[in-house]
Write a protein that holds these residues in place. Structure first.
Motif, PDB file in Angstrom:
ATOM      1  N   GLU A 121      73.952  24.991  79.309  1.00 47.43           N
ATOM      2  CA  GLU A 121      74.398  23.618  79.554  1.00 47.43           C
ATOM      3  C   GLU A 121      75.761  23.698  80.218  1.00 47.43           C
ATOM      4  O   GLU A 121      76.764  23.955  79.564  1.00 47.43           O
ATOM      5  CB  GLU A 121      74.442  22.824  78.253  1.00 47.43           C
ATOM      6  CG  GLU A 121      73.067  22.670  77.620  1.00 47.43           C
ATOM      7  CD  GLU A 121      73.059  21.838  76.346  1.00 47.43           C
ATOM      8  OE1 GLU A 121      74.065  21.157  76.064  1.00 47.43           O
ATOM      9  OE2 GLU A 121      72.038  21.877  75.641  1.00 47.43           O
ATOM     10  N   GLY A 122      75.758  23.519  81.539  1.00 47.77           N
ATOM     11  CA  GLY A 122      76.998  23.691  82.288  1.00 47.77           C
ATOM     12  C   GLY A 122      77.401  25.152  82.243  1.00 47.77           C
ATOM     13  O   GLY A 122      76.601  26.044  82.504  1.00 47.77           O
ATOM     14  N   SER A 123      78.647  25.420  81.871  1.00 50.87           N
ATOM     15  CA  SER A 123      79.116  26.799  81.787  1.00 50.87           C
ATOM     16  C   SER A 123      78.948  27.389  80.394  1.00 50.87           C
ATOM     17  O   SER A 123      79.382  28.504  80.126  1.00 50.87           O
ATOM     18  CB  SER A 123      80.593  26.872  82.213  1.00 50.87           C
ATOM     19  OG  SER A 123      81.389  26.088  81.347  1.00 50.87           O
ATOM     20  N   SER A 167      75.024  26.357  67.804  1.00 49.46           N
ATOM     21  CA  SER A 167      76.328  26.901  68.154  1.00 49.46           C
ATOM     22  C   SER A 167      76.344  27.134  69.657  1.00 49.46           C
ATOM     23  O   SER A 167      75.336  26.915  70.333  1.00 49.46           O
ATOM     24  CB  SER A 167      76.606  28.201  67.392  1.00 49.46           C
ATOM     25  OG  SER A 167      77.978  28.528  67.503  1.00 49.46           O
ATOM     26  N   GLN A 168      77.465  27.592  70.173  1.00 44.41           N
ATOM     27  CA  GLN A 168      77.575  27.803  71.613  1.00 44.41           C
ATOM     28  C   GLN A 168      78.496  28.971  71.909  1.00 44.41           C
ATOM     29  O   GLN A 168      79.196  29.455  71.035  1.00 44.41           O
ATOM     30  CB  GLN A 168      78.114  26.551  72.306  1.00 44.41           C
ATOM     31  CG  GLN A 168      79.529  26.182  71.890  1.00 44.41           C
ATOM     32  CD  GLN A 168      79.991  24.889  72.545  1.00 44.41           C
ATOM     33  OE1 GLN A 168      79.195  24.146  73.098  1.00 44.41           O
ATOM     34  NE2 GLN A 168      81.280  24.623  72.476  1.00 44.41           N
ATOM     35  N   GLY A 169      78.467  29.420  73.158  1.00 44.07           N
ATOM     36  CA  GLY A 169      79.347  30.486  73.606  1.00 44.07           C
ATOM     37  C   GLY A 169      79.366  30.525  75.115  1.00 44.07           C
ATOM     38  O   GLY A 169      78.537  29.907  75.781  1.00 44.07           O
TER      39      GLY A 169
END
Length: 72
Positions: A12-14, A27-29
């Protein structure tokens, strides 16, 4: 004990967003590996605070596949 959860990762995007589908934990990274490491930490914390959720866990990896559809 080792638990196995279905995990989906989308960009999602960067950012890479990782979801443990069985738990509803997200979570994200900035990379896939970072998103997975962050998801492991989030899932561990979730299970520590919600021990009944361990019943959702499986020792067998779920089957995850894709669906190809020709739609006009």
């Amino acid at each position: 004990m080792t638990y196995t959860f279905a995990t989906v990762i989308n960009q999602e995007g960067s950012w890479f967003v990782a979801r443990a589908v069985d738990l509803g934990v997200v979570s994200q990274g900035k990379s896939v590996s970072e998103a997975l490491e962050n998801l492991k930490e989030a899932a561990t914390l979730y299970l520590e605070n919600n021990p009944r959720s361990k019943k959702l866990a499986s020792k067998i990896a779920p089957l995850v596949t894709t669906l190809e559809l020709n739609y006009a």
